[in-house]
Each structure stands twice: as structure tokens, then as C-alpha cells.
Motif scaffolding. Structure first.
Motif, PDB file in Angstrom:
ATOM      1  N   THR A  26       0.804  -1.215   0.000  1.00 35.83           N
ATOM      2  CA  THR A  26       0.000   0.000   0.000  1.00 35.83           C
ATOM      3  C   THR A  26       0.845   1.277   0.000  1.00 35.83           C
ATOM      4  OG1 THR A  26      -0.140   0.083   2.419  1.00 35.83           O
ATOM      5  CG2 THR A  26      -1.849  -1.163   1.254  1.00 35.83           C
ATOM      6  N   TYR A  27       0.219   2.344  -0.475  1.00 37.90           N
ATOM      7  CA  TYR A  27       0.846   3.667  -0.450  1.00 37.90           C
ATOM      8  C   TYR A  27       1.176   4.065   0.985  1.00 37.90           C
ATOM      9  CZ  TYR A  27       1.085   8.795  -0.475  1.00 37.90           C
ATOM     10  OH  TYR A  27       1.465  10.103  -0.281  1.00 37.90           O
ATOM     11  N   GLU A  28       0.240   3.848   1.898  1.00 38.42           N
ATOM     12  CA  GLU A  28       0.414   4.302   3.279  1.00 38.42           C
ATOM     13  C   GLU A  28       1.633   3.664   3.940  1.00 38.42           C
ATOM     14  OE1 GLU A  28      -3.946   4.740   2.258  1.00 38.42           O
ATOM     15  OE2 GLU A  28      -2.389   3.209   1.962  1.00 38.42           O
ATOM     16  N   TYR A  29       1.823   2.379   3.717  1.00 35.72           N
ATOM     17  CA  TYR A  29       2.960   1.708   4.342  1.00 35.72           C
ATOM     18  C   TYR A  29       4.279   2.197   3.745  1.00 35.72           C
ATOM     19  CZ  TYR A  29       5.769  -1.962   6.481  1.00 35.72           C
ATOM     20  OH  TYR A  29       6.728  -2.636   7.215  1.00 35.72           O
ATOM     21  N   HIS A  30       4.300   2.459   2.448  1.00 36.81           N
ATOM     22  CA  HIS A  30       5.514   2.980   1.830  1.00 36.81           C
ATOM     23  C   HIS A  30       5.838   4.377   2.352  1.00 36.81           C
ATOM     24  CE1 HIS A  30       5.227  -0.446  -0.850  1.00 36.81           C
ATOM     25  NE2 HIS A  30       6.406  -0.142  -1.332  1.00 36.81           N
ATOM     26  N   ARG A  31       4.833   5.214   2.526  1.00 35.53           N
ATOM     27  CA  ARG A  31       5.085   6.549   3.073  1.00 35.53           C
ATOM     28  C   ARG A  31       5.594   6.446   4.512  1.00 35.53           C
ATOM     29  NH1 ARG A  31       6.669  10.076   0.047  1.00 35.53           N
ATOM     30  NH2 ARG A  31       7.151  10.876   2.102  1.00 35.53           N
ATOM     31  N   LEU A  32       5.078   5.492   5.249  1.00 36.76           N
ATOM     32  CA  LEU A  32       5.488   5.305   6.640  1.00 36.76           C
ATOM     33  C   LEU A  32       6.950   4.918   6.736  1.00 36.76           C
ATOM     34  CD1 LEU A  32       4.375   5.246   9.557  1.00 36.76           C
ATOM     35  CD2 LEU A  32       3.786   2.850   9.180  1.00 36.76           C
ATOM     36  N   LEU A  33       7.446   4.147   5.765  1.00 38.58           N
ATOM     37  CA  LEU A  33       8.821   3.645   5.796  1.00 38.58           C
ATOM     38  C   LEU A  33       9.819   4.553   5.093  1.00 38.58           C
ATOM     39  CD1 LEU A  33       9.841   0.828   7.009  1.00 38.58           C
ATOM     40  CD2 LEU A  33       7.387   1.116   6.859  1.00 38.58           C
ATOM     41  N   ALA A  34       9.347   5.466   4.244  1.00 42.50           N
ATOM     42  CA  ALA A  34      10.255   6.322   3.474  1.00 42.50           C
ATOM     43  C   ALA A  34      11.000   7.271   4.401  1.00 42.50           C
ATOM     44  CB  ALA A  34       9.483   7.102   2.427  1.00 42.50           C
ATOM     45  N   LYS A  35      12.284   7.490   4.121  1.00 46.82           N
ATOM     46  CA  LYS A  35      13.113   8.366   4.940  1.00 46.82           C
ATOM     47  C   LYS A  35      13.676   9.508   4.105  1.00 46.82           C
ATOM     48  CE  LYS A  35      14.578   4.486   7.851  1.00 46.82           C
ATOM     49  NZ  LYS A  35      15.729   3.686   8.337  1.00 46.82           N
ATOM     50  N   ASN A  36      13.849  10.634   4.735  1.00 46.10           N
ATOM     51  CA  ASN A  36      14.517  11.789   4.141  1.00 46.10           C
ATOM     52  C   ASN A  36      14.029  12.065   2.727  1.00 46.10           C
ATOM     53  OD1 ASN A  36      16.080  11.999   6.520  1.00 46.10           O
ATOM     54  ND2 ASN A  36      17.527  10.489   5.743  1.00 46.10           N
ATOM     55  N   ASN A  37      14.910  11.875   1.734  1.00 44.17           N
ATOM     56  CA  ASN A  37      14.561  12.179   0.351  1.00 44.17           C
ATOM     57  C   ASN A  37      14.133  10.949  -0.447  1.00 44.17           C
ATOM     58  OD1 ASN A  37      15.195  14.974   0.637  1.00 44.17           O
ATOM     59  ND2 ASN A  37      17.376  14.468   0.459  1.00 44.17           N
ATOM     60  N   ASP A  38      13.788   9.863   0.235  1.00 37.26           N
ATOM     61  CA  ASP A  38      13.305   8.676  -0.457  1.00 37.26           C
ATOM     62  C   ASP A  38      12.034   8.995  -1.241  1.00 37.26           C
ATOM     63  OD1 ASP A  38      15.352   7.312   0.738  1.00 37.26           O
ATOM     64  OD2 ASP A  38      14.083   6.187   2.132  1.00 37.26           O
ATOM     65  N   ILE A  39      11.859   8.306  -2.368  1.00 37.25           N
ATOM     66  CA  ILE A  39      10.677   8.512  -3.204  1.00 37.25           C
ATOM     67  C   ILE A  39       9.932   7.183  -3.354  1.00 37.25           C
ATOM     68  CG2 ILE A  39       9.802   9.296  -5.438  1.00 37.25           C
ATOM     69  CD1 ILE A  39      12.506  10.759  -5.799  1.00 37.25           C
ATOM     70  N   PRO A  40       8.827   6.994  -2.642  1.00 36.15           N
ATOM     71  CA  PRO A  40       8.025   5.788  -2.863  1.00 36.15           C
ATOM     72  C   PRO A  40       7.264   5.927  -4.181  1.00 36.15           C
ATOM     73  CG  PRO A  40       7.580   6.788  -0.712  1.00 36.15           C
ATOM     74  CD  PRO A  40       8.315   7.788  -1.526  1.00 36.15           C
ATOM     75  N   ALA A  41       7.264   4.887  -4.978  1.00 37.84           N
ATOM     76  CA  ALA A  41       6.561   4.938  -6.259  1.00 37.84           C
ATOM     77  C   ALA A  41       6.035   3.564  -6.615  1.00 37.84           C
ATOM     78  CB  ALA A  41       7.489   5.456  -7.363  1.00 37.84           C
ATOM     79  N   LEU A  42       4.889   3.548  -7.263  1.00 31.53           N
ATOM     80  CA  LEU A  42       4.305   2.319  -7.783  1.00 31.53           C
ATOM     81  C   LEU A  42       4.463   2.329  -9.301  1.00 31.53           C
ATOM     82  CD1 LEU A  42       2.551  -0.233  -7.001  1.00 31.53           C
ATOM     83  CD2 LEU A  42       0.597   1.115  -7.823  1.00 31.53           C
TER      84      LEU A  42
END
Length: 348
Positions: A26-42
């Protein structure tokens, strides 16, 4: 055709249209784990009526113009809705060109032991290798059938824990704070890497914001009325994940985690779930952690990792060693640390 989604609405619409996914996608879990300048993307790939979705976190490689991509903590990998036509070579070429164009040097992902077809989808894209076995409790069996498969000593431990302790569900922020402290105490005790530590806000967001179907169960010692252990379980579709847990060192002799797993086993069976994934051992080995989990069940499932070098020349330069040509094949074998350049310089 490849599209990318970095917004909540678009991301979750894609995975929901596929239907088979876990909270790790899910988007929410990726946002929760992203740090600093990380970019979660599907990454979404479509070909006729076939749809493939691959969630990743893109990380800048310090001191360069390049990126690499990794999966979240847990079990992710691609999910798909396979139509009447799918050409593997077309998917492979389009994904490679997309990653190369966006200066991605390598991709690493943990695959999901309960989602079929991931290895086939990623065929001929880098290497898929066996990491370890994970333990499943078959919740379609009756409670008595499940318990009959317990290690004999395990039954004794659980019975003793039930006599001396009770189980409650966390309902307050203070409960979450107490659990966070126990969890991080556990990580210190076992000498875990820093990536396995989470701050208090992580647990609050995971449990309090309603994004996930989570339960935090806590063990309370009857005599002292002290909270001595806790575990977070996350339920998605027909799977229950044993996510994170921790216990106070002074009460380990009471085996409170065994009690928590048994309690969730009962709850999840009564609620109609199919799989209860306990996970595996540490670092791919059948160690004491695996032995602890396997005392509940001998229903083992293989857990694989995917690693893919996109730009071999730059990967060599960053790793400061020659590229192993075996990465070009889809061979199932034990994995070394990947990507190598992050092993040698964790600050990259």
C-alpha cells in the motif's frame, strides 16, 4: 506501457483493481517507511488486459546523480492481474528501459511467500534467490488440529503463560509507547542493525491512524499487573502477518510471545482468515528464531529475494569490484548482500 504513481489515490486504485495484495504493497505503508529524500513509487505496466504493479522506494545514491530502488520492510514484490495475453520480453524490456532512463542502478525486493507467480513475472530480470523458509499456521484447520501440530514443550509453555498472565488489546497511546520501548529493548538485546529500530511515531502511525487493520496485543503479568510483552499483527484480505514484537528481558522465562501468537491464532481462526505468517529466522538461517516459530507449525513456505543490476558499468564502479556475471541469470541460490556498494559503504 509503464506509468508511475506517487499519490495515494492513484496508487491504491491500481492495487485494488488487481485485488490480490498485502498491506506491504500500500501507499500508506511505503510513506510510513520512506526516509529523508526517499521517493516511494508504484510502477504500473499494462499490456492489453494484463496489469502488473511493482511498489518500490527509490533512494538517491549519495555523491552521485544515480538512484537505486528497494522494497519496504516485509514482503512485497510485484502483484498482477494476468489477462489473455502477456509477453514476458516486452515487460522485461520496458521495465529495464524505464529504470535505466531514470538512472536507477539496481533494484532489490523481498518477495511475498503467499502471492503466487512473482518469480515467473520477474523471470530473466536479474536474479531470484532463496533466502529462507517462513512458517505458516493453517487457519483453515480447526483450533484443535492446529494445536495438535504444536511442539509438545510449546503446549507446556503456553499453558504456564496463560496461568500467570492475561492478554489485552492495546487501546491507548500509552500502550503503544510501552510497546515501542519493549520492542527497541529487544532489538538492543539481540544486537539488531539500525534498520530494525523504529521510533515511537512509527508505531503510533501504524496503529492509530486507521490505515491498516492492525492489532497490538499485550501480555499483562497477573501478579505485578505489569505489561511484559506485546506483538503487532496486521490483517489484509486472507493473511495475518506477525509483524513486530517485543518483551521485557526480566520476563522472558514466562514465554509471553508464545502466548501472544497462540492468542492471535485463535482470534484469526474465528474471524475466518486463511494464513497466519510467522516469518522466518534471521539472515536467512534456520536459527533459534526459526526454531521458535517452527514449534507452532511445520507448514513451511519458501521466501525469495529479487536483485537486479540495471546499469552494470556504474554498479561496478560503485562497488569497486568486478560484476559477477551470474547476476544475469534467474538462478535460485543463497544471496550475498545486495547491492554490494551499500554493504561496503552504508552511508551511500
Amino acid at each position: 506501457m509503464i506509468e508511475t504513481f506517487t499519490d495515494k489515490k492513484g496508487w491504491n486504485q491500481v492495487i485494488e483493481s488487481i485485488g490480490k495484495f498485502d498491506f506491504y504493497h500500500t501507499y500508506e505503508y511505503h510513506r510510513l517507511l520512506a526516509k529523508n529524500n526517499d521517493i516511494p513509487a508504484l510502477i504500473k505496466y499494462t499490456e492489453g488486459d494484463t496489469l502488473i504493479a511493482l511498489p518500490l522506494i527509490f533512494r538517491k545514491i549519495s555523491g552521485t546523480d544515480y538512484y537505486d530502488a528497494t522494497s519496504v520492510y516485509g514482503y512485497a514484490g510485484p502483484i498482477e492481474k494476468r489477462g489473455s495475453y502477456f509477453e514476458q520480453s516486452a515487460f522485461k524490456n520496458e521495465l529495464h528501459q524505464f529504470l535505466f532512463k531514470h538512472k536507477v542502478i539496481s533494484v532489490f525486493s523481498r518477495l511475498h511467500p503467499y502471492i503466487d507467480g512473482q518469480s515467473h513475472t520477474l523471470k530473466d530480470l536479474g536474479e531470484i534467490c532463496f533466502h529462507n523458509l517462513v512458517v505458516n499456521i493453517d487457519l483453515t484447520q480447526t483450533l484443535d488440529e492446529q494445536r495438535s501440530r504444536f511442539n509438545k514443550r510449546l503446549k507446556t509453555y503456553i499453558n504456564k503463560a496463560r496461568r500467570e498472565c492475561g492478554v489485552i488489546e492495546a487501546t491507548t497511546t500509552q500502550h503503544i509507547r510501552e510497546f515501542a520501548a519493549m520492542y527497541n529493548e529487544n532489538m538492543l538485546r539481540v544486537g539488531a542493525e539500525k534498520t530494525y529500530f523504529f521510533d515511537e511515531q512509527y508505531f503510533i502511525d501504524l496503529l492509530k491512524k486507521g490505515k491498516f487493520n492492525t492489532q497490538l496485543l499485550l501480555v499483562v503479568h497477573n501478579e505485578t499487573e505489569e505489561i511484559i510483552s506485546g506483538a503487532i499483527f496486521v490483517k489484509t484480505q486472507n493473511v495475518v502477518q506477525y509483524h513486530l514484537s517485543g518483551s521485557k528481558t526480566d520476563y522472558l522465562h514466562l514465554n509471553p510471545l508464545k502466548l501472544l501468537i497462540d492468542e492471535m491464532r485463535i482470534i484469526a481462526t474465528q474471524q475466518g482468515y486463511t494464513y497466519f505468517n510467522l516469518g522466518g529466522g534471521k539472515s536467512g538461517s534456520e536459527d533459534s528464531l526459526f526454531y521458535f516459530k517452527s514449534s507452532f507449525s511445520k507448514d513451511f513456505r519458501p521466501f525469495y529475494l529479487w536483485k537486479y543490476v540495471v546499469n552494470k558499468e556504474v554498479y561496478e564502479q560503485l562497488s569497486n569490484k568486478s560484476f559477477d556475471s551470474t547476476l544475469k541469470t534467474n538462478v535460485f541460490k543463497t544471496c550475498d548482500y545486495f547491492p554490494a556498494y551499500r554493504s561496503m559503504a552504508r552511508t551511500l
